[in-house]
Design a protein around this motif. Structure first.
Motif, mmCIF file in Angstrom:
data_model
loop_
_atom_site.group_PDB
_atom_site.id
_atom_site.type_symbol
_atom_site.label_atom_id
_atom_site.label_comp_id
_atom_site.label_asym_id
_atom_site.label_seq_id
_atom_site.Cartn_x
_atom_site.Cartn_y
_atom_site.Cartn_z
ATOM 1 N N ARG A 130 0.635 -1.138 -0.158
ATOM 2 C CA ARG A 130 0.134 -0.062 0.054
ATOM 3 C C ARG A 130 0.886 1.215 0.114
ATOM 4 O O ARG A 130 0.571 2.523 -0.537
ATOM 5 C CB ARG A 130 -0.927 0.204 1.250
ATOM 6 N N LYS A 135 -0.947 -1.641 -7.487
ATOM 7 C CA LYS A 135 -2.151 -2.103 -7.676
ATOM 8 C C LYS A 135 -2.242 -3.668 -7.465
ATOM 9 O O LYS A 135 -3.221 -4.368 -6.532
ATOM 10 C CB LYS A 135 -3.122 -1.649 -8.732
ATOM 11 N N ARG A 139 -3.880 -6.271 -4.452
ATOM 12 C CA ARG A 139 -5.057 -7.089 -4.646
ATOM 13 C C ARG A 139 -4.556 -8.513 -4.376
ATOM 14 O O ARG A 139 -5.364 -9.076 -3.390
ATOM 15 C CB ARG A 139 -5.267 -7.049 -6.317
ATOM 16 N N THR A 165 -10.568 -6.479 -2.871
ATOM 17 C CA THR A 165 -9.629 -6.658 -3.850
ATOM 18 C C THR A 165 -10.131 -5.849 -5.185
ATOM 19 O O THR A 165 -9.565 -5.862 -6.234
ATOM 20 C CB THR A 165 -9.390 -7.924 -4.067
ATOM 21 N N ASP A 167 -11.530 -3.073 -6.041
ATOM 22 C CA ASP A 167 -10.791 -1.714 -6.480
ATOM 23 C C ASP A 167 -9.398 -1.814 -7.061
ATOM 24 O O ASP A 167 -8.841 -0.853 -7.690
ATOM 25 C CB ASP A 167 -10.823 -0.849 -5.035
ATOM 26 N N TYR A 168 -8.595 -2.789 -6.829
ATOM 27 C CA TYR A 168 -7.362 -2.992 -7.291
ATOM 28 C C TYR A 168 -7.362 -4.146 -8.763
ATOM 29 O O TYR A 168 -6.287 -4.466 -8.970
ATOM 30 C CB TYR A 168 -6.357 -3.797 -6.309
ATOM 31 N N THR A 170 -7.309 -5.442 -12.371
ATOM 32 C CA THR A 170 -7.157 -4.652 -13.616
ATOM 33 C C THR A 170 -7.535 -5.391 -14.914
ATOM 34 O O THR A 170 -7.457 -4.815 -15.923
ATOM 35 C CB THR A 170 -5.552 -4.330 -13.342
#
Length: 441
Positions: A130, A135, A139, A165, A167-168, A170
């Motif tokens: 963090r 990202k 995750r 997870t 929000d992270y 891809t």
């Protein structure tokens, strides 16, 4: 054919092939108990343990089965890291399995200590990720935490970490992985509204789902509909499950369950045409039914109107179905609906039916059958009346000739009304009738 002969023939007309098959297959023994070891081998992970505990808690009158289920649950839990659940199992065993299946405090201490170290390590790694704002690492960090909590039985914390997870993520694969993890935990927690939500989210993926994932999602959706008592929707989902499922979702459901849940829900909710097209002629679902011959045969018997044989199969399966962690709450309702449909189908082709023969076919007393038929007549599911003195059911078939005349008269009246309305509007336009102008005068 005389009316009495018609009643005798009910369920056998025009089905020579079905009759041949029926005569050669055995009915399973009504005293046959669930083979706990064979049943448990179909599953893995937490659901295997929870199903064994469910059997132990619900197999009244079968102490040997209870002990066997607890023994297997004990052995399985020691392969994992859930010490809280281990303590609960030991308490349930209560010394009945000897010293080898008692409280293992040393094992619990080692597992708990290892868990503390692992949790501290995961926290340090996640904090570092963090800080660096990577990202994909964040995750994976939350996902590892979800796996950690799930392994230790903290399902609420596992769900929160899996959902974080999102929000992270891809890629579409990341989203689907998050959904599948959330679905798994939600099923274990009994939170089926979450299951429905995350199934929908996964199915909205812009990328095409691989066949195994699609099959898993249909199973999860089927369980959610089953829990909500939406049996027709549940049946459709199980029937749509692809054969690719195999044992790829045995942390939740076995292919044998797909056959049983889908078959019973379909029998309870589908009409005759749907049963033929979506179940019996469904090539993919046939692969599942082959794993549970009793369910396959009772479906064929029901469609062929061999109700006595169908009810035999249902009666023999009932005790074991009541030990199923997902189906037990629905067995009585499903059985009632299937029986009612059988009663309706039995009476449908005939002008009159001898209740003595019908009671024999449905293995019930004449008085009990009358009560069942009365309820269906009151509910308008059977159009008939009962001659209680002579024990005969007389059908009230609609007068098609009279109904046709009534529809013709109704159509003529509607046409006459429409023509009069058009003529009135034409007269108003012709005479330039204007209500607003009239009011000014």
């Amino acid at each position: 054919m005389e009316p009495e002969d018609e009643i005798h023939a009910n369920g056998g007309v025009g089905d020579e092939e079905g009759s041949l098959i029926r005569s050669s297959r055995p009915i399973i023994s009504s005293g046959e108990q669930l083979d706990v070891e064979a049943y448990a081998s179909l599953y893995q992970g937490r659901t295997k343990i929870m199903r064994l505990l469910f059997i132990a808690d619900h197999c009244e009158g079968h102490p040997a089965m209870r002990v066997e289920a607890l023994r297997m649950a004990y052995d399985e839990i020691k392969k994992g890291e859930n010490t809280q659940l281990f303590r609960e199992i030991v308490q349930k065993i209560d010394g009945k399995l000897g010293p080898d299946y008692g409280m293992d405090s040393g094992w619990c201490d080692i597992v708990d200590h290892r868990a503390e170290l692992k949790k501290e390590k995961l926290e340090n790694e996640l904090n570092a990720y963090r800080t660096n704002l990577i990202k994909e690492s964040i995750r994976m960090g939350y996902n590892d935490f979800g796996d950690f909590y799930y392994a230790h039985g903290a399902l609420g914390d596992a769900f929160k970490n899996y959902v974080r997870t999102r929000d992270y993520c891809t890629t579409s694969k990341h989203i689907i992985h998050m959904c599948m993890s959330a679905i798994l935990v939600s099923i274990e927690m009994g939170q089926f509204t979450h299951v429905t939500s995350y199934v929908s989210k996964a199915e909205q993926s812009p990328e095409a789902l691989d066949p195994i994932t699609a099959a898993r999602l249909r199973c999860a959706a089927g369980l959610a509909h089953l829990e909500a008592k939406k049996y027709k929707l549940a049946a459709r989902k199980f029937l749509e499950t692809g054969p690719e499922l195999g044992s790829h979702y045995n942390e939740v459901i076995a292919p044998q369950d797909v056959a049983t849940y889908g078959g019973l829900c379909a029998l309870a909710s589908f009409d005759r045409t749907e049963l033929k097209n979506k179940v019996i002629d469904n090539v993919h679902f046939r692969n599942f039914l082959e794993l549970v011959p009793e369910v396959r045969e009772l479906i064929n018997d029901f469609y062929s109107s061999h109700y006595a044989s169908c009810l035999d199969y249902l009666g023999n399966l009932k005790a074991n179905l009541l030990l199923d962690i997902h189906l037990h709450d629905h067995v009585e309702t499903l059985y009632d609906q299937i029986r009612n449909k059988a009663l309706i189908q039995y009476t449908h082709p005939f002008v009159s039916v001898d209740l003595r023969m019908m009671a024999n076919a449905f293995k019930t007393s004449i008085a009990g059958l009358e009560k069942e038929l009365e309820a269906l007549i009151t509910d308008n599911q059977i159009q008939a009346r009962i001659d209680s003195h002579n024990k005969i059911l007389y059908a009230r078939h609609a007068d098609q000739r009279n109904a046709t005349f009534q529809r013709v008269l109704q159509t003529g009246n509607e046409f006459d009304r429409d023509v009069r309305s058009m003529l009135l509007r034409a007269d108003l336009i012709k005479h330039e009738y204007n209500l607003r102008a009239l009011r000014k005068l």
